[in-house]
Enzyme design. Structure first.
Site, PDB file in Angstrom:
ATOM      1  CD1 TRP A  74     -73.868 -40.137 -13.908  1.00  0.00           C
ATOM      2  CD2 TRP A  74     -72.384 -41.794 -13.647  1.00  0.00           C
ATOM      3  NE1 TRP A  74     -74.071 -40.693 -12.668  1.00  0.00           N
ATOM      4  CE2 TRP A  74     -73.181 -41.711 -12.488  1.00  0.00           C
ATOM      5  CE3 TRP A  74     -71.396 -42.764 -13.706  1.00  0.00           C
ATOM      6  CZ2 TRP A  74     -73.007 -42.561 -11.404  1.00  0.00           C
ATOM      7  CZ3 TRP A  74     -71.211 -43.612 -12.616  1.00  0.00           C
ATOM      8  CH2 TRP A  74     -72.023 -43.503 -11.483  1.00  0.00           C
ATOM      9  CD  GLU A 478     -89.283 -47.639  -6.114  1.00  0.00           C
ATOM     10  OE1 GLU A 478     -88.225 -48.245  -5.861  1.00  0.00           O
ATOM     11  OE2 GLU A 478     -89.406 -46.879  -7.084  1.00  0.00           O
ATOM     12  CE  LYS A 482     -87.994 -43.615  -7.646  1.00  0.00           C
ATOM     13  NZ  LYS A 482     -88.106 -44.916  -8.231  1.00  0.00           N
ATOM     14  CG  HIS A 501     -85.560 -56.289  16.232  1.00  0.00           C
ATOM     15  ND1 HIS A 501     -85.473 -57.061  17.366  1.00  0.00           N
ATOM     16  CD2 HIS A 501     -86.705 -56.657  15.604  1.00  0.00           C
ATOM     17  CE1 HIS A 501     -86.521 -57.878  17.410  1.00  0.00           C
ATOM     18  NE2 HIS A 501     -87.291 -57.646  16.355  1.00  0.00           N
ATOM     19  CE  LYS A 600     -84.957 -44.186 -16.860  1.00  0.00           C
ATOM     20  NZ  LYS A 600     -85.775 -44.347 -15.642  1.00  0.00           N
TER      21      LYS A 600
HETATM   22  O1  M6R Z   1     -82.681 -50.000 -15.968  1.00  0.00           O
HETATM   23  P1  M6R Z   1     -82.815 -50.794 -14.700  1.00  0.00           P
HETATM   24  O2  M6R Z   1     -84.213 -51.066 -14.319  1.00  0.00           O
HETATM   25  O3  M6R Z   1     -81.960 -52.041 -14.713  1.00  0.00           O
HETATM   26  O4  M6R Z   1     -82.176 -49.844 -13.591  1.00  0.00           O
HETATM   27  C1  M6R Z   1     -81.996 -50.292 -12.276  1.00  0.00           C
HETATM   28  C2  M6R Z   1     -81.719 -49.154 -11.342  1.00  0.00           C
HETATM   29  O5  M6R Z   1     -80.546 -48.483 -11.701  1.00  0.00           O
HETATM   30  C3  M6R Z   1     -82.871 -48.131 -11.308  1.00  0.00           C
HETATM   31  O6  M6R Z   1     -84.081 -48.728 -10.992  1.00  0.00           O
HETATM   32  C4  M6R Z   1     -82.578 -47.013 -10.288  1.00  0.00           C
HETATM   33  O7  M6R Z   1     -82.587 -47.527  -9.007  1.00  0.00           O
HETATM   34  C5  M6R Z   1     -83.600 -45.883 -10.447  1.00  0.00           C
HETATM   35  N1  M6R Z   1     -82.914 -44.632 -10.590  1.00  0.00           N
HETATM   36  C6  M6R Z   1     -84.527 -45.759  -9.311  1.00  0.00           C
HETATM   37  O8  M6R Z   1     -85.449 -44.736  -9.485  1.00  0.00           O
END
Ligand code: M6R
Length: 605
Positions: A74, A478, A482, A501, A600
């Site tokens: 990545w 959220e 998404k 605003h 991820k």
């Molecule tokens: O593993 P974590 O819950 O700490 O990850 C946090 C974020 O990177 C994660 O929630 C990210 O925003 C997701 N891809 C959202 O769908």
């Protein structure tokens, strides 16, 4: 972020490395590579794109090496191309890396002066040449520690050497790394998920640890070259949970598992006999908590934001929420009577871990809400509340969000009860209602057909807005997150009352606007805000649990979800938004489980 695998065996390792890299592909998928020691030389193969491409290369050009390292990248430093793909090798050494070397520019200048010629734009190649240089004068462990001393930043490393041709070395500072023990072979991996098909015996490295693997032995050293012992853990057998089964992708499987996630989590936390919440050995007396600070990133941050409304309604404790990347650099007044809660699916998010580390250094009480219970954040915090969601593989977090909100809701209820801020009767009532959540989620999932139709309206849109008030506001955030991460469509979430605003200027004929308006104390106000959007030409998609009293012929689509306790409504509101993002991305033919540019487990800053 990047995924690392290493295998020391007495038989060819290529196929197992490829299979493990496929499991790690959810972490990084810009490019992939492998290096083995074959016929006494480092044999490196790399490609852009997915592991399938690497597999094709190796099919044409098989490698017989019995030890090797592999990587899915990545990109941080340098575009995703074949040259920048890992491993990075010299004649002597080959390295795979997850993390960022912050002082790579200075190190590169010094190494260039010594005559080393860099091929890539990566920060990783400095590690290869530092190791190569120290190897001239030092033994193995000294070479590694001298190299690591030079590095600023975070890393997990996998290394093989031409000279030490029977070992794979791993090292960790700030990025996760695990060792797995097999029969006549041993493994290195970024996480236990990649190793689980080969072993269930695992050791997690801590910062500063080095591991040296041969096919029949694993040794650990610390940063002062001293041999150390590490604990071997046996992992639970949940392999089957991490397979796609009949689903097209992991995300749809994970969306449809959410009723099970809720059921399992409720079973773990609610004592069926006593009808009470189990929360033993909590590290602080609820009566003594002066403030709760909740910290997370992305979706986990949204779970924290949602819980603010519950904590504030159910207790008198002041609540503060922050994204980890901000929290870790603030000038904070730490207080031993505060509870610092870290929410993370992976438990490896670098910013969240750094925020936790800051709290640990200031000796305050920490609690983590985690999916991966073996993770760094879980192992470092004083108290762990697992969400019991099982492996989440799709980059877009879905079932973990439901699990995180659920544990936070359960925590707010229990703290409220322990502080006697909720009546016994209301407490029991809330627990009884909570038990209906899995079925309510299941029922809400039935809206998929409708969402499939709605999704078409988003295809040509140049942007979209999600609106909500109260606990529907973080759900709007959220929903927007998404949609943007899966469909690459510009999407923003706003508190509905904030539109006037500024953001109202964005509304023009046909702009899709998703309005979350459950029948709660904000209902009338949200509906008025919705009318303001309609009056300016916005194409409104309304999600509510009270459609019969809403009069507007100009709503493009109304989706009705079940009526339930206000505290449970955010869980149900989430489902159509996940499905919307899924179907817009699907109609656009995008990669659902691996959206572009994302990873991820975000293990770099
Ligand atoms: O593993 P974590 O819950 O700490 O990850 C946090 C974020 O990177 C994660 O929630 C990210 O925003 C997701 N891809 C959202 O769908």
């Amino acid at each position: 972020m990047c995924g690392i695998i290493g295998i020391a065996s007495n038989k060819s390792v290529t196929s197992n490395i490829i299979q493990s890299l496929k499991k790690l592909e959810y972490r990084g998928y810009d490019s992939a590579g492998i290096a083995t020691i074959t016929k006494g030389e480092i044999d490196e193969n790399k490609c852009t794109g997915r592991v399938d491409n690497l597999e094709k290369i190796l099919f044409k050009n098989p490698s017989s090496g019995v030890l090797g390292i592999g990587h899915v990248r990545w990109a941080t430093h340098g575009v995703p191309n074949q040259v920048n793909a890992h491993p990075h090798s010299s004649e002597e050494v080959s390295v795979v890396h997850n993390g960022i070397i912050e002082n790579s520019s200075e190190l590169k200048k010094d190494l260039e002066k010594k005559g080393y010629r860099f091929k890539s734009q990566t920060d990783t190649e400095v590690i290869t040449f530092l190791l190569t240089d120290f190897l001239k004068n030092f033994d193995l462990i000294n070479t590694i520690n001298k190299t690591l001393e030079k590095l600023h930043g975070s890393f997990a490393l996998g290394i093989i050497f031409k000279k030490y041709n029977n070992i794979v070395v791993g090292a960790r500072r700030g990025s996760p790394l695990a060792v797995g023990y097999g029969h006549e072979e041993n493994y290195l991996g970024s996480d236990s998920y990649a190793l689980k098909s080969m072993t269930n015996k695992i050791t997690y490295l801590d910062d500063g640890d080095i591991c040296v693997l041969t096919n029949n032995k694993v040794e650990f050293y610390n940063s002062t070259n001293i041999k150390i012992n590490k604990e071997v853990l046996t992992l639970s057998d949940d392999k089957h949970i991490a397979e796609k089964g009949d689903y097209k992708d992991f995300m749809s499987k994970e969306i449809y598992e959410q009723n099970i996630t809720a059921k399992t989590c409720i079973k773990e936390y609610i004592d069926q006999l006593r009808g009470d919440i189990n929360l033993y050995n909590f590290p602080i007396k609820p009566q003594e908590i002066e403030k709760i600070i909740l910290i997370g990133c992305g979706t986990a941050y949204h779970a924290c934001l949602t819980s603010k409304y519950w904590f504030e309604e159910l207790t008198t404790i002041p609540i503060e929420i922050d994204v980890a990347s901000e929290f870790r650099y603030r000038k904070l007044q730490f207080n031993k009577k505060n509870l610092y809660v870290f929410v993370s699916q992976s438990g490896e998010t670098a910013d969240t871990f750094a925020a936790l580390d800051l709290c640990k250094k200031n000796n305050v009480i920490t609690c983590s809400i985690i999916n991966v219970v073996e993770s760094s954040i879980a192992r470092t915090s004083d108290f762990v509340l697992p969400i019991h969601a099982g492996p989440e593989i799709g980059v877009a977090s879905t079932k973990a969000f439901i699990g995180q909100m659920l544990v936070l809701y359960i925590l707010s209820l229990k703290i409220s009860e322990a502080r006697k801020e909720i009546s016994k009767l209301d407490y029991i009532k809330k627990i009884t209602e909570l038990k209906t959540l899995p079925d309510l989620i299941k029922k809400t999932l039935e809206c998929e057909d409708k969402i499939q139709v709605i999704a078409k309206d988003f295809l040509e849109a140049k942007g979209t807005i999600f609106l909500g008030r109260g606990s529907s506001f973080p759900i709007a955030l959220e929903g927007a997150l998404k949609l943007k991460e899966l469909s690459y469509l510009h999407a923003e979430g706003y508190p509905a009352g904030e539109m006037k605003h500024g953001p109202l200027a964005l509304i023009e004929e046909g702009l899709p606007v998703v309005v979350l308006a459950p029948k709660d104390k904000y209902f009338e106000k949200t509906i008025s805000n919705m009318q303001e959007v309609i009056a300016r030409g916005g194409k409104v998609f309304l999600i509510t649990n009270e459609s019969k009293n809403i009069i507007s012929e100009n709503i493009r689509f109304t989706l009705e979800i079940s009526k339930t306790d206000d505290y449970l409504t955010p869980f149900l509101m989430t489902i159509p938004l996940q499905l919307l993002a899924y179907h817009v991305a699907s109609l656009k033919n995008l990669d659902i489980d691996k959206p572009r540019n994302l990873a991820k487990s975000v293990t770099v800053e």
